[in-house]
Design a protein around this motif. Structure first.
Motif, PDB file in Angstrom:
ATOM      1  N   SER A 156     -11.329   6.365  20.512  1.00 40.67           N
ATOM      2  CA  SER A 156     -11.374   7.815  20.705  1.00 40.67           C
ATOM      3  C   SER A 156     -12.415   8.465  19.803  1.00 40.67           C
ATOM      4  O   SER A 156     -13.214   9.289  20.253  1.00 40.67           O
ATOM      5  CB  SER A 156      -9.985   8.414  20.440  1.00 40.67           C
ATOM      6  OG  SER A 156     -10.015   9.820  20.562  1.00 40.67           O
ATOM      7  N   VAL A 157     -12.413   8.096  18.530  1.00 46.12           N
ATOM      8  CA  VAL A 157     -13.365   8.664  17.576  1.00 46.12           C
ATOM      9  C   VAL A 157     -14.797   8.296  17.953  1.00 46.12           C
ATOM     10  O   VAL A 157     -15.700   9.129  17.914  1.00 46.12           O
ATOM     11  CB  VAL A 157     -13.038   8.185  16.144  1.00 46.12           C
ATOM     12  CG1 VAL A 157     -14.148   8.592  15.169  1.00 46.12           C
ATOM     13  CG2 VAL A 157     -11.705   8.765  15.686  1.00 46.12           C
ATOM     14  N   ASN A 215      -8.795  13.144  19.463  1.00 46.38           N
ATOM     15  CA  ASN A 215      -8.457  12.092  18.493  1.00 46.38           C
ATOM     16  C   ASN A 215      -7.020  12.241  18.006  1.00 46.38           C
ATOM     17  O   ASN A 215      -6.294  11.257  17.886  1.00 46.38           O
ATOM     18  CB  ASN A 215      -9.401  12.145  17.294  1.00 46.38           C
ATOM     19  CG  ASN A 215     -10.872  12.162  17.677  1.00 46.38           C
ATOM     20  OD1 ASN A 215     -11.695  12.719  16.965  1.00 46.38           O
ATOM     21  ND2 ASN A 215     -11.213  11.572  18.803  1.00 46.38           N
ATOM     22  N   VAL A 216      -6.627  13.487  17.734  1.00 52.43           N
ATOM     23  CA  VAL A 216      -5.271  13.765  17.255  1.00 52.43           C
ATOM     24  C   VAL A 216      -4.246  13.375  18.321  1.00 52.43           C
ATOM     25  O   VAL A 216      -3.225  12.743  18.029  1.00 52.43           O
ATOM     26  CB  VAL A 216      -5.116  15.248  16.882  1.00 52.43           C
ATOM     27  CG1 VAL A 216      -3.671  15.563  16.502  1.00 52.43           C
ATOM     28  CG2 VAL A 216      -6.052  15.616  15.737  1.00 52.43           C
ATOM     29  N   LEU A 217      -4.515  13.759  19.569  1.00 52.49           N
ATOM     30  CA  LEU A 217      -3.591  13.452  20.656  1.00 52.49           C
ATOM     31  C   LEU A 217      -3.509  11.948  20.921  1.00 52.49           C
ATOM     32  O   LEU A 217      -2.433  11.415  21.225  1.00 52.49           O
ATOM     33  CB  LEU A 217      -4.013  14.191  21.926  1.00 52.49           C
ATOM     34  CG  LEU A 217      -3.933  15.718  21.867  1.00 52.49           C
ATOM     35  CD1 LEU A 217      -4.445  16.332  23.166  1.00 52.49           C
ATOM     36  CD2 LEU A 217      -2.505  16.184  21.599  1.00 52.49           C
ATOM     37  N   THR A 218      -4.661  11.275  20.824  1.00 52.38           N
ATOM     38  CA  THR A 218      -4.671   9.817  21.005  1.00 52.38           C
ATOM     39  C   THR A 218      -3.804   9.144  19.951  1.00 52.38           C
ATOM     40  O   THR A 218      -3.029   8.225  20.249  1.00 52.38           O
ATOM     41  CB  THR A 218      -6.107   9.270  20.923  1.00 52.38           C
ATOM     42  OG1 THR A 218      -6.895   9.849  21.965  1.00 52.38           O
ATOM     43  CG2 THR A 218      -6.124   7.760  21.071  1.00 52.38           C
ATOM     44  N   HIS A 219      -3.928   9.612  18.714  1.00 54.38           N
ATOM     45  CA  HIS A 219      -3.099   9.069  17.630  1.00 54.38           C
ATOM     46  C   HIS A 219      -1.628   9.333  17.894  1.00 54.38           C
ATOM     47  O   HIS A 219      -0.777   8.454  17.712  1.00 54.38           O
ATOM     48  CB  HIS A 219      -3.530   9.694  16.300  1.00 54.38           C
ATOM     49  CG  HIS A 219      -2.727   9.221  15.130  1.00 54.38           C
ATOM     50  ND1 HIS A 219      -1.575   9.879  14.698  1.00 54.38           N
ATOM     51  CD2 HIS A 219      -2.872   8.149  14.313  1.00 54.38           C
ATOM     52  CE1 HIS A 219      -1.075   9.237  13.673  1.00 54.38           C
ATOM     53  NE2 HIS A 219      -1.832   8.190  13.407  1.00 54.38           N
ATOM     54  N   ARG A 220      -1.321  10.555  18.337  1.00 50.24           N
ATOM     55  CA  ARG A 220       0.068  10.925  18.606  1.00 50.24           C
ATOM     56  C   ARG A 220       0.658  10.078  19.729  1.00 50.24           C
ATOM     57  O   ARG A 220       1.843   9.719  19.695  1.00 50.24           O
ATOM     58  CB  ARG A 220       0.128  12.414  18.984  1.00 50.24           C
ATOM     59  CG  ARG A 220       1.506  12.931  19.356  1.00 50.24           C
ATOM     60  CD  ARG A 220       2.456  12.843  18.202  1.00 50.24           C
ATOM     61  NE  ARG A 220       3.805  13.243  18.554  1.00 50.24           N
ATOM     62  CZ  ARG A 220       4.878  12.914  17.859  1.00 50.24           C
ATOM     63  NH1 ARG A 220       4.770  12.182  16.770  1.00 50.24           N
ATOM     64  NH2 ARG A 220       6.080  13.312  18.238  1.00 50.24           N
ATOM     65  N   PHE A 264      -7.507  11.113  27.134  1.00 51.56           N
ATOM     66  CA  PHE A 264      -7.722  12.321  26.337  1.00 51.56           C
ATOM     67  C   PHE A 264      -9.209  12.623  26.128  1.00 51.56           C
ATOM     68  O   PHE A 264      -9.587  13.790  26.026  1.00 51.56           O
ATOM     69  CB  PHE A 264      -7.003  12.191  24.999  1.00 51.56           C
ATOM     70  CG  PHE A 264      -5.507  12.236  25.118  1.00 51.56           C
ATOM     71  CD1 PHE A 264      -4.871  13.317  25.713  1.00 51.56           C
ATOM     72  CD2 PHE A 264      -4.725  11.188  24.648  1.00 51.56           C
ATOM     73  CE1 PHE A 264      -3.491  13.358  25.854  1.00 51.56           C
ATOM     74  CE2 PHE A 264      -3.343  11.216  24.771  1.00 51.56           C
ATOM     75  CZ  PHE A 264      -2.721  12.304  25.376  1.00 51.56           C
ATOM     76  N   GLU A 265     -10.039  11.590  26.061  1.00 54.89           N
ATOM     77  CA  GLU A 265     -11.471  11.838  25.884  1.00 54.89           C
ATOM     78  C   GLU A 265     -12.078  12.515  27.115  1.00 54.89           C
ATOM     79  O   GLU A 265     -12.977  13.333  27.001  1.00 54.89           O
ATOM     80  CB  GLU A 265     -12.206  10.522  25.600  1.00 54.89           C
ATOM     81  CG  GLU A 265     -11.980   9.984  24.213  1.00 54.89           C
ATOM     82  CD  GLU A 265     -12.408  10.967  23.138  1.00 54.89           C
ATOM     83  OE1 GLU A 265     -13.546  11.451  23.178  1.00 54.89           O
ATOM     84  OE2 GLU A 265     -11.578  11.268  22.263  1.00 54.89           O
ATOM     85  N   VAL A 266     -11.571  12.176  28.287  1.00 57.25           N
ATOM     86  CA  VAL A 266     -12.062  12.803  29.517  1.00 57.25           C
ATOM     87  C   VAL A 266     -11.324  14.114  29.782  1.00 57.25           C
ATOM     88  O   VAL A 266     -11.913  15.095  30.254  1.00 57.25           O
ATOM     89  CB  VAL A 266     -11.897  11.844  30.719  1.00 57.25           C
ATOM     90  CG1 VAL A 266     -12.347  12.523  32.017  1.00 57.25           C
ATOM     91  CG2 VAL A 266     -12.711  10.570  30.494  1.00 57.25           C
TER      92      VAL A 266
END
Length: 313
Positions: A115-116, A102-107, A255-257
């Motif tokens: 993502s969440v 989640n953090v990386l997706t936001h970044r 990022f989730e995968v």
């Protein structure tokens, strides 16, 4: 030098990483706290949001729990790694994502809501799918199968362990988020960073206690983990592109995968595999490299977004 490496590769299935009972208890608490932190940032609305995007969530679940373990299995055969290294790679592939995704997706400027939602659904499903996946793919592996027979792995026992480590903190966190959202929001800002810092400390201390073994054998898993991590991230990106998701959703899917909760894998290595050498090394190094690679990719995407905005302006 080559002969020495080959000799070490032959012995990696026989070594055991020292991890005493008290350290294992601390690791369980840390992993449980990480999942608790994820749940504090998870609302019932995240699951209802997932229901409104069933196709995207289904794609993500299939990628995480079917495609990634299957491709990991093929990669272990292609690299011809030792049995314990292969089992470590398969175990990591079967782990759910953590909220680092989640953090990386936001970044990266990705779809954080997606993502969440995917993290919430994946962690819930992992309670049942992770033990089954590990038993299935590990049992199929030509060199890993024998190790599993010696260990006498029970999918039911692992199901109970994963249920306790993921399920209990997850239900508790979601309940707090539901009943006292303001408390959950404040607590998440503390619990998340502190728990991941604690996990880093546990891994560093574990490596320090086994420093000689780490130096002798880490070279065996470096390439495998690098390729495996790249495969996971690429799989998420390719599936996002192939299904024509918007750019922001593609980043979330990547990022989730690609991001796995290797700390949970490390806990299971010491709980059920007696600290089996190759497995412990893969899980420990993956936990470090996965974040490094994810941050690099997120930063690159973020930089590209900034450049596009500058050009548009």
């Amino acid at each position: 030098m080559i002969a020495q490496v080959l000799s070490l590769a032959t012995d990696v299935d026989d070594i055991r990483i020292a991890f005493n009972e008290s350290s294992l208890t601390v690791l369980k608490i840390v992993i449980g706290t990480i999942l608790f932190g994820i749940a504090l940032d998870t609302k019932v609305s995240d699951f209802t949001a997932a229901l409104r995007r069933p196709w995207v969530i289904t794609i993500g679940v299939l990628a995480q729990f079917i495609a990634l373990p299957a491709l990991t299995f093929l990669l272990t055969l292609l690299l011809d790694v030792r049995g314990s290294v292969a089992l470590g790679m398969i175990l990591v592939a079967c782990c759910p994502p953590g909220n680092v995704s989640n953090v990386l997706t936001h970044r990266a400027g990705g779809d954080v809501a997606l993502s969440v939602s995917m993290t919430a659904v994946s962690n819930l499903l992992a309670i049942f799918l992770m033990p089954l996946n590990m038993a299935f793919w590990g049992g199929l592996h030509p060199t890993g199968e024998k190790l599993l027979e010696d260990i006498d792995l029970s999918a039911v026992d692992m199901l109970v362990e994963v249920g306790l480590v993921i399920g209990v903190p997850f239900v508790l966190g979601i309940s707090i988020a539901r009943l006292w959202p303001a408390v959950a929001e404040r607590a998440h800002k503390v619990v998340g960073p502190v728990s991941f810092l604690a996990l880093g400390v546990v891994i560093v201390l574990g490596v320090t206690k086994n420093w000689d073994l780490f130096l002798d054998y880490i070279s065996i898993v470096l390439l495998a983990v690098f390729l495996h991590d790249a495969l996971a991230l690429a799989l998420g990106w390719c599936i996002g592109r192939a299904t024509r998701l918007p750019d922001r959703s593609v980043k979330a899917m990547t990022f989730e995968v690609g991001i796995r909760n290797a700390g949970l894998g490390l806990l299971l290595v010491f709980s059920y595999f007696d600290g089996l050498g190759g497995m412990a090394l893969v899980a420990a190094w993956w936990g470090i490299w996965d974040i490094v690679a994810g941050l690099a990719l997120a930063q690159w995407w973020s930089s590209r977004s900034s450049e596009k905005k500058a050009v548009t302006a």
